[in-house]
Design a protein around this motif. Structure first.
Motif, PDB file in Angstrom:
ATOM      1  N   MET A   1       0.838  -1.198   0.000  1.00 53.40           N
ATOM      2  CA  MET A   1       0.000   0.000   0.000  1.00 53.40           C
ATOM      3  C   MET A   1       0.872   1.246   0.000  1.00 53.40           C
ATOM      4  O   MET A   1       2.018   1.232   0.465  1.00 53.40           O
ATOM      5  CB  MET A   1      -0.902  -0.006   1.234  1.00 53.40           C
ATOM      6  CG  MET A   1      -1.860   1.174   1.323  1.00 53.40           C
ATOM      7  SD  MET A   1      -3.026   1.030   2.681  1.00 53.40           S
ATOM      8  CE  MET A   1      -3.812   2.639   2.591  1.00 53.40           C
ATOM      9  N   THR A   2       0.348   2.311  -0.513  1.00 52.54           N
ATOM     10  CA  THR A   2       1.050   3.591  -0.553  1.00 52.54           C
ATOM     11  C   THR A   2       1.462   4.021   0.854  1.00 52.54           C
ATOM     12  O   THR A   2       0.656   3.990   1.790  1.00 52.54           O
ATOM     13  CB  THR A   2       0.147   4.667  -1.168  1.00 52.54           C
ATOM     14  OG1 THR A   2      -0.217   4.266  -2.484  1.00 52.54           O
ATOM     15  CG2 THR A   2       0.855   6.012  -1.223  1.00 52.54           C
TER      16      THR A   2
ATOM     17  N   ALA B   1      -5.660  13.414  -7.292  1.00 52.35           N
ATOM     18  CA  ALA B   1      -4.213  13.586  -7.480  1.00 52.35           C
ATOM     19  C   ALA B   1      -3.494  12.245  -7.407  1.00 52.35           C
ATOM     20  O   ALA B   1      -2.627  11.941  -8.240  1.00 52.35           O
ATOM     21  CB  ALA B   1      -3.670  14.542  -6.428  1.00 52.35           C
ATOM     22  N   ALA B   2      -3.849  11.439  -6.418  1.00 54.44           N
ATOM     23  CA  ALA B   2      -3.189  10.141  -6.261  1.00 54.44           C
ATOM     24  C   ALA B   2      -3.430   9.254  -7.477  1.00 54.44           C
ATOM     25  O   ALA B   2      -2.523   8.548  -7.947  1.00 54.44           O
ATOM     26  CB  ALA B   2      -3.692   9.453  -4.990  1.00 54.44           C
TER      27      ALA B   2
ATOM     28  N   GLY C   1       2.313   5.188 -10.789  1.00 59.11           N
ATOM     29  CA  GLY C   1       3.658   4.984 -11.309  1.00 59.11           C
ATOM     30  C   GLY C   1       4.677   5.952 -10.749  1.00 59.11           C
ATOM     31  O   GLY C   1       5.869   5.820 -11.023  1.00 59.11           O
ATOM     32  N   THR C   2       4.245   6.925  -9.960  1.00 57.58           N
ATOM     33  CA  THR C   2       5.161   7.906  -9.371  1.00 57.58           C
ATOM     34  C   THR C   2       5.726   7.370  -8.065  1.00 57.58           C
ATOM     35  O   THR C   2       5.001   6.778  -7.264  1.00 57.58           O
ATOM     36  CB  THR C   2       4.427   9.232  -9.102  1.00 57.58           C
ATOM     37  OG1 THR C   2       3.878   9.705 -10.335  1.00 57.58           O
ATOM     38  CG2 THR C   2       5.360  10.273  -8.526  1.00 57.58           C
TER      39      THR C   2
ATOM     40  N   GLY D   1       0.031  -0.929 -16.423  1.00 54.26           N
ATOM     41  CA  GLY D   1       1.149  -1.479 -15.687  1.00 54.26           C
ATOM     42  C   GLY D   1       1.777  -0.527 -14.703  1.00 54.26           C
ATOM     43  O   GLY D   1       2.668  -0.906 -13.975  1.00 54.26           O
ATOM     44  N   LYS D   2       1.343   0.718 -14.668  1.00 57.04           N
ATOM     45  CA  LYS D   2       1.882   1.646 -13.688  1.00 57.04           C
ATOM     46  C   LYS D   2       1.334   1.299 -12.322  1.00 57.04           C
ATOM     47  O   LYS D   2       0.128   1.252 -12.118  1.00 57.04           O
ATOM     48  CB  LYS D   2       1.512   3.085 -14.054  1.00 57.04           C
ATOM     49  CG  LYS D   2       2.180   3.611 -15.309  1.00 57.04           C
ATOM     50  CD  LYS D   2       1.794   5.065 -15.539  1.00 57.04           C
ATOM     51  CE  LYS D   2       2.477   5.636 -16.766  1.00 57.04           C
ATOM     52  NZ  LYS D   2       2.105   7.058 -16.996  1.00 57.04           N
ATOM     53  N   GLY D   3       2.232   1.042 -11.374  1.00 56.83           N
ATOM     54  CA  GLY D   3       1.785   0.733 -10.025  1.00 56.83           C
ATOM     55  C   GLY D   3       1.248   1.969  -9.339  1.00 56.83           C
ATOM     56  O   GLY D   3       1.367   3.091  -9.826  1.00 56.83           O
ATOM     57  N   PRO D   4       0.630   1.802  -8.173  1.00 58.45           N
ATOM     58  CA  PRO D   4       0.086   2.962  -7.458  1.00 58.45           C
ATOM     59  C   PRO D   4       1.197   3.880  -6.961  1.00 58.45           C
ATOM     60  O   PRO D   4       2.364   3.492  -6.885  1.00 58.45           O
ATOM     61  CB  PRO D   4      -0.670   2.317  -6.292  1.00 58.45           C
ATOM     62  CG  PRO D   4      -0.021   0.983  -6.099  1.00 58.45           C
ATOM     63  CD  PRO D   4       0.384   0.538  -7.467  1.00 58.45           C
TER      64      PRO D   4
END
Length: 513
Positions: free
Chosen positions: A1-2, A103-104, A109-110, A160-163
């Motif tokens: 998780m983030t 925003a999230a 991918g960031t 494919g960009k993850g959170p």
């Protein structure tokens, strides 16, 4: 998780990939919100002009990316907050929550983003933290490695960009201990909401009554809860006609799961009851084509109850909270309940089943009677119960019913404060007569009109005498089949978790009852 951190850096010195700032919708164009001062300075005071040139208006959920020099972060993401607040007013919590979620989502991918949104209070800190963590949610358990990486034939651009990896909240530390407490609550709540989302999103070949019960048992051990699982044989022997009748057509037998959180200084007790139909085909009253594909979500009420009890335990709330998960699959087969069958429910009432697709109320009825035996101060059931409620209130609002007007009003107000749109619904007396049966105590369906309220009237018949009760029909907002918005993803949403947790908090504080 983030991950979420409280940063001691400011917007000008934070080392991050992106800096998130807020922008409101003013009468003459976009208006940068507090927290964006360093960015405005980097644009020589012309941030509003640049945003307007790029088409930004400040409308809620709008996101605009722009490169920046003079800051440690090379990129700015401006997110819309909606209308500028009036004089002396702050942005409300839901506006901040949705902005942070938008925003999230835009930052998939960031690696790391600094959130410099307006944080005037601990409530604002909680809202931004919740929104960011909920907005960053992604369900990828069933994606192949290539799909996760956006590789292979037919891979979509951006797939494919993850959170978002890390959210650094800027300015929250200045609010001291209150901000830290708010963040701790937000993290616990968001993690459990996201766990509920995972459960609802899990396909029914992997999530069925027995496997759901196993998840609950493991979580109970992790968080110090007492978990009791009643299996199909014990349900049959114990006279649980609703759960047994609904589940008897499936290969996976039904379960009744009890999760009990207790606090040594608790003075009040709550019982939460969740509908847990892990797949709903409609049974013999088979659903028409096009209505089956998302029916894994018919256990969203049980997922919400599960998440709420775990959250109460993580927060150490001074209230006893018991969750009841009424779990079954509703399948057609040679052993399935037929229209016209009569079930003897737990507690003795008999119900003529006129429609096997009105099954949720049958499993809930058994669980409500069982919960009533412990004489809690209040019972709240949560269920994706009726399509009629979606017709009445749409896809984003759930209905609230109950046997006590003051309690129903309190639950409705808590839902709205928590950011979950809800609406109080009545119990017209004539609807009970429509549930009369010529062969049993009552039927499981009545006339076509007022179907959502009639389902609540049915459940009311099973609430223990003198017990305050509310019913939440979350059929609309539990599963989002449209595009994502704010902090709400496509698919499972975690609807009603925040309302239940808020109810537990207010009860623990002695503010209800």
């Amino acid at each position: 998780m983030t991950a979420l951190t409280l940063s001691s850096s400011d917007a000008a010195t934070l080392r991050a990939d992106v800096l998130v700032v807020g922008v409101a919708k003013g009468p003459d164009g976009p208006v940068p919100a507090s927290g964006s001062e360093a960015v405005a300075e980097a644009f020589d005071g012309g941030l509003a002009t640049v945003l307007e040139t790029l088409g930004a208006t400040g409308a809620e959920g709008e996101t605009t990316k722009l490169p920046v020099s003079g800051l440690k972060a090379p990129l700015v993401l401006a997110v819309g907050l909606g209308p500028v607040p009036g004089d002396g007013e702050e942005y409300d919590a839901e506006a901040l929550r949705r902005a942070a979620g938008s925003a999230a989502r835009a930052l998939n991918g960031t690696r790391k983003a600094g959130f410099a949104l307006p944080l005037a209070s601990a409530e604002a800190v909680a809202a931004v933290a919740e929104g960011a963590l909920l907005g960053a949610y992604a369900f990828t358990a069933y994606k192949s490695d290539d799909a996760k990486a956006g590789k292979g034939k037919g891979a979509k651009k951006g797939a494919g960009k993850g959170p978002l990896g890390e959210v650094a909240l800027l300015g929250a530390k200045a609010l001291g201990k209150a901000a830290k407490t708010a963040v701790e609550r937000a993290v616990a709540l968001a993690e459990e909401m996201n766990r509920a989302r995972d459960l609802v999103n899990t396909p029914p070949n992997d999530l069925y009554p027995e496997s759901f019960a196993a998840v609950a048992t493991a979580a109970g051990k992790e968080h110090g809860l007492k978990v009791t699982v009643t299996d199909d044989k014990a349900l049959l022997k114990g006279g649980f006609g609703g759960l047994t009748g609904v589940g008897q057509g499936a290969a996976h037998g039904p379960r009744l799961v009890k999760l009990a959180y207790t606090h040594p200084k608790a003075e009040k007790s709550l019982a939460f009851v969740g509908k847990g139909i892990t797949y709903d085909s409609g049974g013999i009253s088979l659903k028409p084509a096009g209505h089956n594909e998302t029916m894994k979500c018919d256990m969203a009420g049980a997922a919400a109850v599960f998440a709420a009890v775990i959250t109460a335990a993580r927060l150490g709330l001074k209230v006893n909270v018991t969750g009841w998960l009424a779990l079954a699959e509703n399948m057609p087969s040679g052993t399935a309940t037929r229209p016209g069958d009569v079930l003897r429910m737990y507690g003795g009432k008999t119900v003529e089943v006129l429609n096997t697709d009105a099954e949720g109320r049958l499993v809930l009825a058994d669980a409500i009677v069982k919960a009533s035996e412990e004489k809690p101060d209040a019972i709240v059931d949560v269920a994706t119960l009726t399509g009629a409620m979606v017709v009445a209130l749409g896809n984003r609002t759930f209905g609230v019913m109950g046997n006590d007007d003051a309690f129903r009003t309190a639950v409705h107000e808590l839902a709205e404060e928590a950011g979950e749109p809800a609406w109080p619904m009545p119990f017209p007396e004539e609807l009970r007569k429509g549930l009369d049966s010529s062969v049993a105590d009552m039927a499981n369906v009545g006339g076509r009109m007022g179907g959502g309220m009639a389902a609540g009237v049915f459940l009311n018949e099973f609430v223990g005498e003198g017990i305050t009760w509310a019913h939440l029909d979350i059929a609309g907002p539990a599963f989002n089949e449209a595009g994502p918005f704010g902090y709400t993803p496509k698919g499972a949403t975690g609807s009603a978790v925040r309302t239940l947790v808020s109810l537990a908090e207010r009860t623990a504080a002695g503010e209800l009852g």
